[in-house]
Design a protein around this motif. Structure first.
Motif: not given
Length: 506
Positions: A226-250
């Motif tokens: 993506l960054t070779r193709k388009v200027q991405l906005p500055d950002m910071e984020f977390f990626v879950n590498l496992g199978d199951w989604p994580l955020e179970k809070r309401k």
């Protein structure tokens, strides 16, 4: 029609509707007309940079009627050259979709000034051939981002919005990178496998948490592409590498933004296209053999010649899969289901074995009915099953991929209960309503062709990152412990970027 479709995508949809309503043999003795045959698609646009570019050819006869069956695999010839170069390093394939249309894909291994795409029928140019792409025409490895995100979106014909992105991000009034950098590793970093990414000045930085971080390669790859193709906005984020989604809070609690490849009805993760679909896009005409384009040329026999049995192969990653194999044993004329691998229920192998040999995915489409049943989470084969020429019987599930909410039961697939209690009944319905089942199969196929191709996957990622970046209330930072993720180098075929350096205001 869906909003945000380009003219060539609308044409693709119209041709699909035509196929459903006028599925008849081409007139006996009719031959394709070079002048009336249609050619369209993103592969004819210089500004659309994809790992494998693609375009479509629809064979049309002299009276203006579309072919609805193949006029022959070798009907058309495609040559792609750059007049300024003696040799062009471009791999081209013509894929016969067996419905009167052809998918042409090509992968460039260097950047060229101008490309001429010649499409020929018995030596005659088809439609407006030769199509000339004014250069420079960049290849996938060229690090030359479009500085304006809005210009890039327009070039790519991205839809104005994605309902799943809107739904996922609506849970977050704002995102605080400083707070997340402290809280998320403490909450998830010990027991889960995570990547903490920062995009700063269109460069990628990462820190990993947990033991099993090998799947990071898929996220690194799409971010670098993506960054070779388009200027991405500055950002910071977390990626879950496992199978199951994580955020179970309401939503009313202090929920954290976690990006995952799969979502569920009782979690709040932000869903991305699966790593499997992402890799298939990046490695089309590369190291993968199964992708959204190759499936379209390997859909098996015509509908009327397919085996009227429901088919499934896979591993034992869910209890319902054991039940499916048991059903198959009891009703072998209706269901052909067997395991190719035992891992989770090895103690039950004597009950549900013996194992059968691996079956090529393309051979699945010898059967009219494809059973899609969850594995550990959503079954990631659904995009490819939809792209085939069989009808999908999809298990009702609490898990979903990024596009599931745009699918409509009885329009794109036949729904079955989570416990498979009505599977036999639904197979019988499909057998007794053959035309309706075929229509559902074609609608699912058309959905996959227009929503799940590589250009749409890149659009989804970009839209997601852009909208997420807007929620940030503190400045994204390259934090202590992060490593720089370098772009791959190509010493043999370097590219020279001709872009300006003005930055898009997001």
């Amino acid at each position: 029609m869906s909003p945000g479709l380009s003219s060539w995508q609308l044409l693709l949809l119209c041709l699909g509707v035509f196929r459903q309503e006028a599925r008849v043999e081409a007139q006996a003795g009719s031959v394709p007309s070079a002048a009336k045959t249609l050619v369209w698609g993103p592969g004819l646009e210089a500004n659309i940079v994809l790992p494998a570019r693609f375009l479509y050819i629809q064979a049309v006869d002299g009276s203006g009627k579309n072919f609805t069956t193949s006029p022959g695999e070798k009907t058309f010839e495609v040559k792609i050259v750059s007049p300024a170069e003696q040799f062009t390093r471009i791999w081209t394939q013509i894929l016969d979709r067996q419905d009167g249309s052809f998918l042409v894909r090509y992968r460039m291994y260097a950047t060229y000034t101008d490309l001429h795409i010649h499409i020929l029928l018995k030596g005659k140019h088809v439609a407006k051939s030769p199509f000339i792409l004014k250069g420079p025409v960049y290849h996938e490895g060229c690090n030359c981002p479009q500085p304006s995100g809005s210009v890039w979106e327009a070039h790519m014909h991205c839809p104005p919005s994605y309902p799943q992105i809107d739904r996922d991000l609506s849970l977050f009034g704002s995102v605080d990178p400083d707070r997340n950098a402290q809280e998320i590793p403490k909450r998830f970093g010990q027991r889960q496998s995570l990547c903490h990414y920062t995009i700063k000045d269109n460069k990628v930085y990462v820190q990993t948490y947990g033991e099993h971080v090998g799947f990071r390669i898929f996220m690194d790859a799409i971010l670098l592409s993506l960054t070779r193709k388009v200027q991405l906005p500055d950002m910071e984020f977390f990626v879950n590498l496992g199978d199951w989604p994580l955020e179970k809070r309401k939503p009313t609690e202090n929920i954290h933004p976690i990006f995952s490849w799969c979502g569920s009805n009782n979690t709040r993760d932000i869903v991305m296209p699966t790593y499997d679909l992402t890799e298939s896009v990046l490695e089309t005409m590369g190291r993968v053999s199964l992708d959204m384009m190759s499936v379209q040329a390997n859909t098996g026999p015509r509908w009327s010649e397919k085996n009227a049995t429901a088919f499934w192969r896979g591993r034992d990653s869910r209890q319902e899969r054991l039940e499916l194999v048991k059903l198959s044993r009891a009703h072998p004329t209706m269901i052909d289901a067997a395991f190719t691998n035992f891992f989770f229920f090895k103690h039950d192998e004597s009950l549900y074995g013996p194992l059968v040999k691996h079956v090529s995915f393309f051979d699945f489409f010898k059967y009219k009915y494809q059973i899609n049943i969850d594995g550990t989470v959503a079954a990631y084969r659904l995009p490819y099953l939809l792209a085939g020429d069989s009808v999908v019987l999809k298990q009702d599930s609490g898990y979903y991929e990024h596009f599931y909410n745009e699918l409509t039961p009885w329009e794109h697939y036949i729904p079955i209960r989570a416990d498979l209690g009505d599977l036999l009944e639904k197979i019988q319905w499909a057998r007794e309503h053959d035309k309706e089942a075929e229509k559902i199969a074609l609608a699912g196929q058309q959905f996959a062709r227009s929503h799940l191709m590589g250009d749409r996957i890149f659009c989804y990622y970009y839209k997601l990152f852009k909208e997420y970046a807007r929620l940030q209330v503190t400045q994204p930072k390259v934090r202590k412990g992060m490593e720089f993720v370098e772009q791959p180098t190509d010493d043999l075929f370097p590219c020279y970027c001709h872009r300006t350096t003005t930055k898009d205001e997001l």
